[in-house]
Design a protein around this motif. Structure first.
Motif, short mmCIF file in Angstrom:
data_model
loop_
_atom_site.label_atom_id
_atom_site.label_comp_id
_atom_site.label_asym_id
_atom_site.label_seq_id
_atom_site.Cartn_x
_atom_site.Cartn_y
_atom_site.Cartn_z
N SER A 1 0.84 -1.21 0.00
CA SER A 1 0.00 0.00 0.00
C SER A 1 0.87 1.26 0.00
O SER A 1 0.60 2.21 -0.72
CB SER A 1 -0.93 0.01 1.22
OG SER A 1 -1.83 -1.07 1.18
N GLY A 2 1.93 1.23 0.82
CA GLY A 2 2.86 2.36 0.84
C GLY A 2 3.58 2.52 -0.49
O GLY A 2 3.78 3.65 -0.96
N ALA A 3 3.92 1.40 -1.10
CA ALA A 3 4.59 1.45 -2.41
C ALA A 3 3.69 2.07 -3.47
O ALA A 3 4.13 2.89 -4.28
CB ALA A 3 5.02 0.04 -2.83
N LEU A 4 2.43 1.70 -3.47
CA LEU A 4 1.48 2.22 -4.46
C LEU A 4 1.18 3.70 -4.27
O LEU A 4 0.77 4.38 -5.21
CB LEU A 4 0.18 1.41 -4.42
CG LEU A 4 0.30 -0.06 -4.85
CD1 LEU A 4 -1.02 -0.78 -4.65
CD2 LEU A 4 0.76 -0.17 -6.30
N LEU A 5 1.40 4.18 -3.05
CA LEU A 5 1.16 5.61 -2.79
C LEU A 5 2.06 6.51 -3.63
O LEU A 5 1.72 7.67 -3.88
CB LEU A 5 1.42 5.92 -1.31
CG LEU A 5 0.31 5.63 -0.31
CD1 LEU A 5 0.77 6.01 1.08
CD2 LEU A 5 -0.97 6.35 -0.66
#
Length: 231
Positions: A39-43
């Motif tokens: 999720s952090g990566a996709l941000l």
């Protein structure tokens, strides 16, 4: 290409492993930690788009707005939003230290993708510097965010104060990091003591969160004993 991807991923995974293994009362489910990391990566993608638009439209640019608002607030708010709305109420978040793990996870997911992009654009020779500065700082912003989220969830009072601090403190630290990097010509002279301070604060929060988790489990054990003994 493989070398750049490996160098981009390695520091984030190393730091996440460090904070993950510090959990003394049962490690968090790997699947939840991994989803938080992703999720952090996709941000990175929506944040990069918003920052690109703000830059092209010359909105919120300047010595204060860029480091504190378009970078610090924007990035930390999205991380906080994910943690608050997907992890904060999750059944796996069952002790104060868990906030550290999930905070570091979402931040390091973001930092890892950002790091890979930077190394592709600028070269592998920046890998060590990126690991020591941006990746480490993101990890520590996440640790501090997670500490206050854990404190907020398991405190009987002042919950909203801790939740507020879980956003404000990382934003101010992130903004200060960016301000040093962007505005000062001799930025390294101030960045070194700032990073030492950031590590000191982050590791202090880790220690406090571990102590809170110990107290949390001891209190729960005392509460359960009468029922276990049949009294």
């Amino acid at each position: 290409m493989l070398g750049i991807v490996t160098a981009g991923i390695a520091p984030g995974l190393a730091l996440l492993s460090y904070f993950y293994l510090k959990d003394q009362y049962g490690s968090e489910p790997f699947s939840i930690v991994f989803k938080t990391f992703i999720s952090g990566a996709l941000l990175v993608f929506p944040i990069m788009f918003i920052q690109y638009v703000l830059d092209k439209e010359n909105v919120m640019q300047g010595l204060f707005y860029e480091p504190f608002i378009t970078m610090g607030l924007l990035e930390e708010f999205f991380k906080w939003f994910i943690l608050f709305y997907t992890i904060y109420q999750h059944v796996s978040f069952d002790e104060p230290y868990d906030g550290i793990v999930y905070g570091a996870s979402v931040s390091l997911g973001f930092a890892t993708v950002e790091n890979i992009f930077y190394l592709f654009a600028n070269g592998l020779e920046y890998a060590v510097g990126r690991a020591l500065l941006p990746v480490s700082s993101h990890a520590l912003f996440g640790v501090i965010m997670g500490y206050y989220l854990g404190k907020g969830k398991f405190s009987l009072e002042s919950k909203w104060k801790w939740l507020w601090l879980s956003l404000v403190v990382p934003v101010m630290l992130h903004g200060s990091y960016n301000y040093i990097l962007i505005t000062l010509e001799d930025w390294l002279n101030l960045m070194i003591p700032f990073m030492i301070f950031l590590w000191y604060v982050g590791l202090k929060k880790v220690k406090k969160a571990r102590l809170m988790s110990t107290k949390h489990f001891e209190d729960n054990l005392l509460f359960e004993k009468p029922f276990i003994s049949g009294k």
